[in-house]
Design an enzyme around this catalytic site. Sequence first.
Site, PDB file in Angstrom:
ATOM      1  N   LYS A  17       0.830  -1.203   0.000  1.00 12.66           N
ATOM      2  CA  LYS A  17       0.000   0.000   0.000  1.00 12.66           C
ATOM      3  C   LYS A  17       0.864   1.252   0.000  1.00 12.66           C
ATOM      4  O   LYS A  17       0.578   2.226  -0.675  1.00 12.66           O
ATOM      5  CB  LYS A  17      -0.817   0.041   1.302  1.00 12.66           C
ATOM      6  N   ASP A  71       7.164   3.576   5.556  1.00 18.41           N
ATOM      7  CA  ASP A  71       6.444   3.998   4.351  1.00 18.41           C
ATOM      8  C   ASP A  71       6.730   5.456   4.009  1.00 18.41           C
ATOM      9  O   ASP A  71       6.690   5.841   2.838  1.00 18.41           O
ATOM     10  CB  ASP A  71       4.934   3.783   4.521  1.00 18.41           C
ATOM     11  N   GLU A 139      -2.552   7.330   3.539  1.00 19.13           N
ATOM     12  CA  GLU A 139      -2.586   5.866   3.626  1.00 19.13           C
ATOM     13  C   GLU A 139      -3.023   5.442   5.026  1.00 19.13           C
ATOM     14  O   GLU A 139      -2.532   5.985   6.017  1.00 19.13           O
ATOM     15  CB  GLU A 139      -1.180   5.321   3.332  1.00 19.13           C
ATOM     16  N   LYS A 186      -8.541 -15.776  -7.425  1.00 19.32           N
ATOM     17  CA  LYS A 186      -9.818 -15.771  -6.704  1.00 19.32           C
ATOM     18  C   LYS A 186     -10.244 -14.343  -6.338  1.00 19.32           C
ATOM     19  O   LYS A 186      -9.455 -13.569  -5.795  1.00 19.32           O
ATOM     20  CB  LYS A 186      -9.689 -16.624  -5.436  1.00 19.32           C
ATOM     21  N   VAL A 240       6.090  -6.654 -10.021  1.00 17.68           N
ATOM     22  CA  VAL A 240       7.115  -6.197 -10.975  1.00 17.68           C
ATOM     23  C   VAL A 240       8.491  -6.502 -10.381  1.00 17.68           C
ATOM     24  O   VAL A 240       8.619  -6.708  -9.177  1.00 17.68           O
ATOM     25  CB  VAL A 240       6.992  -4.682 -11.279  1.00 17.68           C
ATOM     26  N   CYS A 380      26.937   5.551  10.816  1.00 17.47           N
ATOM     27  CA  CYS A 380      26.558   5.715  12.219  1.00 17.47           C
ATOM     28  C   CYS A 380      27.345   4.732  13.093  1.00 17.47           C
ATOM     29  O   CYS A 380      28.529   4.950  13.314  1.00 17.47           O
ATOM     30  CB  CYS A 380      25.048   5.580  12.373  1.00 17.47           C
ATOM     31  N   GLU A 404      28.505   2.425  25.087  1.00 19.87           N
ATOM     32  CA  GLU A 404      27.298   1.670  24.778  1.00 19.87           C
ATOM     33  C   GLU A 404      27.565   0.167  24.889  1.00 19.87           C
ATOM     34  O   GLU A 404      26.669  -0.618  25.185  1.00 19.87           O
ATOM     35  CB  GLU A 404      26.837   1.998  23.341  1.00 19.87           C
ATOM     36  N   HIS A 513      22.890   9.356   8.740  1.00 19.34           N
ATOM     37  CA  HIS A 513      22.295   8.349   7.852  1.00 19.34           C
ATOM     38  C   HIS A 513      22.013   8.937   6.469  1.00 19.34           C
ATOM     39  O   HIS A 513      20.893   9.377   6.200  1.00 19.34           O
ATOM     40  CB  HIS A 513      20.997   7.805   8.462  1.00 19.34           C
ATOM     41  N   GLU A 515      21.560   7.481   3.769  1.00 18.63           N
ATOM     42  CA  GLU A 515      20.620   6.676   2.973  1.00 18.63           C
ATOM     43  C   GLU A 515      19.199   7.231   3.016  1.00 18.63           C
ATOM     44  O   GLU A 515      18.402   6.990   2.117  1.00 18.63           O
ATOM     45  CB  GLU A 515      20.645   5.212   3.437  1.00 18.63           C
TER      46      GLU A 515
HETATM   47  N1  GLN Z   1      24.180   2.781  18.755  1.00 18.01           N
HETATM   48  C1  GLN Z   1      24.885   3.927  18.278  1.00 18.01           C
HETATM   49  C2  GLN Z   1      24.474   5.195  18.983  1.00 18.01           C
HETATM   50  O1  GLN Z   1      23.442   5.264  19.605  1.00 18.01           O
HETATM   51  C3  GLN Z   1      24.717   4.083  16.780  1.00 18.01           C
HETATM   52  C4  GLN Z   1      23.309   4.340  16.373  1.00 18.01           C
HETATM   53  C5  GLN Z   1      23.085   4.130  14.905  1.00 18.01           C
HETATM   54  O2  GLN Z   1      23.874   3.462  14.243  1.00 18.01           O
HETATM   55  N2  GLN Z   1      22.004   4.642  14.388  1.00 18.01           N
HETATM   56  O3  GLN Z   1      25.183   6.165  18.937  1.00 18.01           O
END
Ligand code: GLN
Length: 541
Positions: A17, A71, A139, A186, A240, A380, A404, A513, A515
């Site tokens: 969707k 989405d 949506e 169907k 597709v 990251c 961490e 990020h 991407e």
């Molecule tokens: N865990 C790491 C942080 O909190 C990296 C987070 C991530 O890759 N988005 O800094």
Amino acid sequence: MTRYIFITGGVVSSLGKGLGSAALGALLQARGYKVRLCKLDPYLNVDPGTMSPFQHGEVYVTDDGAETDLDLGHYERFTGVPARKNDNITTGQVYTEVLAKERRGDYLGATIQVIPHITNEIKDFILEKEGTADFVLCEIGGTVGDIESLPFLEAIRQFGNEVGADRALFIHVTLLPYIPAAGELKTKPTQHSVKELMSYGIRPQILLCRADREITEDERGKIALFCNIAREKVIPALDVSSIYEVPLSYHDEGLDNQVMDSFGIKDVANLDLSIWDDIIARVKEPEGSVKIAIVGKYTNLADSYKSLNEALIHGGIANNVKVELKFIEAELFENEDPTPHLDGVNGILVPGGFGKRGTEGKIRAVQYAREKKIPYFGICLGMQMAIIEAARNLCGIKGATSSELEEGGEHIVGLMTEWEQDGKKRAGTEEELGGTMRLGAYPAHLVEGSKVAAIYGAQDISERHRHRYEVNIAYKDKLEGQGLKFSGLSPDGALPEIVEREDHPWFIGVQFHPELKSKPFDPHPLFVSFIKAAVDQGRLV
Ligand code: GLN
């Protein structure tokens, strides 16, 4: 005048969707219209930020710092319109808002009920988009028939009535399953799903029928008859091979024409689908291929790295190559040589991630890429791993780690509060996990003459973040002494944003990020450059 298109789903979930909505948005844009897409999510979580990627796929982050449904990533990738916080609402948010108003006494003593208080809140969310676009595509998450979807369906029913039939259109996405024993698709589940929708007072004008094979004219006629919908408004939505074919495929089946027809819009001038023709031509006829290893943790659910996968494909489109993704569980080589897993790949990417599991394997992958001169892209957590690898193996800081991951050791990566005592708090303390992340768009300044400045063709950039920990700037000189250059910093110079190696064909780690902002028609420069480096690496061997 803003027109509203509501997209619901029936029969099963995962019908695409979101993709269908995004593709329709792109088709309307191709006709010269301004579009805005939003999503109503019936689940109770306030936002998907706390959901495991295993459960709900990737968390998509907007410029204004919202953690939203994946989405919204499709919407942005297909239309180029940056997603915003108020493009996504969940049941959790609706109730939080209504309950806060109730506590404040805003309802003046009224009894608070699903209808009208919850439905009004949902309608306000939709109406807030009035005037911002020619078409608002909305949506509705979930499947018609779910208990939790009911207030949303009731709200869009009311909304449709209020704005009038000439400004609201309901599209229902369904599935026609193929039953081998009968040798046919169907239509009954679709009939039932439409009936269910009608029982809520919503009559869909267009049906988008997903099927894995051609829908015969007989089947189409049967759906039209039983669902009380014009035959040409029963649109086949066949599988597709690439998601970027969806706009053209739906166009060929008449989707955008039927949307125009439903609204009574006669003007069909200016239809320009050339960007999609161009993308498909490149996707279908690549000149070669590259193999990229993604060394991560949620590798068995493709949706958990949705934007990343797409950005790599965009890098491939820009370089005219097919990008083969090899997902590798980092845990497989936490204590051993990664060569058997990484041998023969043209590029290695360590994506974002949280928690300790798999991190030793990721660090080994960085070392392998650095030593073997394989293009490396750290995103990251992937940049933090590159920092720790260099600190351990080049700077001789054996206990280098992130707070961490371990309490002990030397924290090259940690919370700002660990090394800043002046109260200037950017990331939170560990006691307050929720809402302490650096989220959304932040600017960065790139060092003149660096590789990344050349790749971006700019020195000032803005990228989206989603992380809690930061690389401690105090280690800059030591790491730079070993060739790991800090080529991008926050404008105040306090936070490392990008690192790169000069003695390597392509070794870049970014704290953000990239991407999330890549589009097939506007691929992110870092992904274009990374895939180019992978192509070059392939030529060497
Ligand atoms: N865990 C790491 C942080 O909190 C990296 C987070 C991530 O890759 N988005 O800094």
